[in-house]
Design an enzyme around this catalytic site. Structure first.
Site, PDB file in Angstrom:
ATOM      1  N   SER A 259      57.660  -9.300  33.636  1.00 46.62           N
ATOM      2  CA  SER A 259      58.518 -10.624  33.725  1.00 46.62           C
ATOM      3  C   SER A 259      58.332 -10.958  35.374  1.00 46.62           C
ATOM      4  O   SER A 259      57.129 -11.184  35.932  1.00 46.62           O
ATOM      5  CB  SER A 259      59.844 -10.876  33.368  1.00 46.62           C
ATOM      6  OG  SER A 259      60.256 -12.041  33.488  1.00 46.62           O
TER       7      SER A 259
ATOM      8  N   HIS B 151      54.926 -13.125  30.338  1.00 47.89           N
ATOM      9  CA  HIS B 151      55.338 -14.164  29.243  1.00 47.89           C
ATOM     10  C   HIS B 151      55.855 -15.611  30.246  1.00 47.89           C
ATOM     11  O   HIS B 151      56.028 -15.351  31.277  1.00 47.89           O
ATOM     12  CB  HIS B 151      56.549 -13.549  28.483  1.00 47.89           C
ATOM     13  CG  HIS B 151      57.660 -13.194  29.244  1.00 47.89           C
ATOM     14  ND1 HIS B 151      58.561 -14.124  29.880  1.00 47.89           N
ATOM     15  CD2 HIS B 151      58.319 -11.862  29.746  1.00 47.89           C
ATOM     16  CE1 HIS B 151      59.645 -13.492  30.327  1.00 47.89           C
ATOM     17  NE2 HIS B 151      59.276 -12.001  30.471  1.00 47.89           N
TER      18      HIS B 151
END
Length: 249
Positions: free
Chosen positions: A132, A155
């Site tokens: 992330s 993501h």
């Protein structure tokens, strides 16, 4: 080694000096242990160079405090360390060790921006995971390494809590994502288009969109510079420092 008691920064980074009342080896080791416990960092004076080691582990804690059982890296601890490293002429280089699941987007991006703007030579090493917001943190150093067994998850930005489903909200998310995508592409070998493609992949994660890259895949995609371990990262940092000395001459 004696600590420079000049406020908060003095408690974060020890001053490397040889005072008349030289501390005993046992006292020096205790000071180093206290520094590791309090900040998750250590300044190591080697035979030739003095290197500061910064660890970013668990979740990146930003504007809100996480539950006490969570393992966190607090940005109010990390930012003063970076400022002190940059300002301390006795610290030659910085190595950042990452094993993070991500966390506060604003805080993580702020730390990454600070690292990328440092004149002090920097090297990062991803162990376990750099997921992330850990992705821009990993690429923020001048040279990045990842061990073969580590992974990185790419993501879209997620926001916890109540979200108002309006065009303005989605526009805000897009702007945040654009900042991250732009930063990653500027500080690594991956293009914005390819990073976005990996981020929006819907064929790999069951309950989400995105991509999980192994260490080798992260290097193949140009996200991370090299496969390697701790010795490789330190050797790379030493080479940077040697080149810096040669350029001065």
């Amino acid at each position: 080694m004696s600590k420079k008691r000049t406020g908060y920064l003095g408690d974060i980074i020890p001053e490397i000096s040889n005072p008349p009342d030289q501390k005993s080896e046992e006292e020096t080791r205790q000071d180093e242990l206290d520094q590791i416990i309090q900040t998750g960092s250590i300044t190591q004076e080697g035979s030739k160079y003095t290197i500061h080691c910064l660890t970013i582990i668990g979740q990146i804690e930003g504007h809100y405090c996480l539950p006490p059982q969570n393992k966190t890296s607090k940005y109010e601890h990390i930012i003063p360390q970076l400022v002190a490293v940059e300002e301390n002429p006795k610290i030659d280089g910085l190595i950042i060790i990452l094993n993070t699941v991500g966390g506060d987007v604003e805080a993580g991006l702020a730390i990454a921006e600070l690292i990328s703007g440092m004149k002090t030579p920097t090297v990062s090493l991803v162990l376990g995971g750099g997921h992330s917001i850990g992705v821009p943190l990993a690429v923020s150093a001048r040279h990045s390494f990842i061990v073969p067994s580590a992974t990185m998850t790419i993501h879209p930005v997620r926001i916890n809590g109540l979200v108002i489903g309006t065009p303005q909200t989605f526009s805000y998310f897009e702007k945040i994502q654009g900042r991250i995508t732009g930063f990653v592409s500027q500080n690594s070998g991956i293009s914005e288009e390819r990073f976005t493609e990996l981020m929006l992949n819907n064929s790999e994660l069951i309950n989400d969109i995105g991509t999980i890259l192994s260490g080798k895949d992260a290097v193949k995609e140009g996200l991370i510079d090299s496969i390697g371990g701790l010795s490789d990262a330190i050797d790379c940092l030493h080479k940077m420092l040697e080149e810096k000395e040669q350029n001065k001459d």
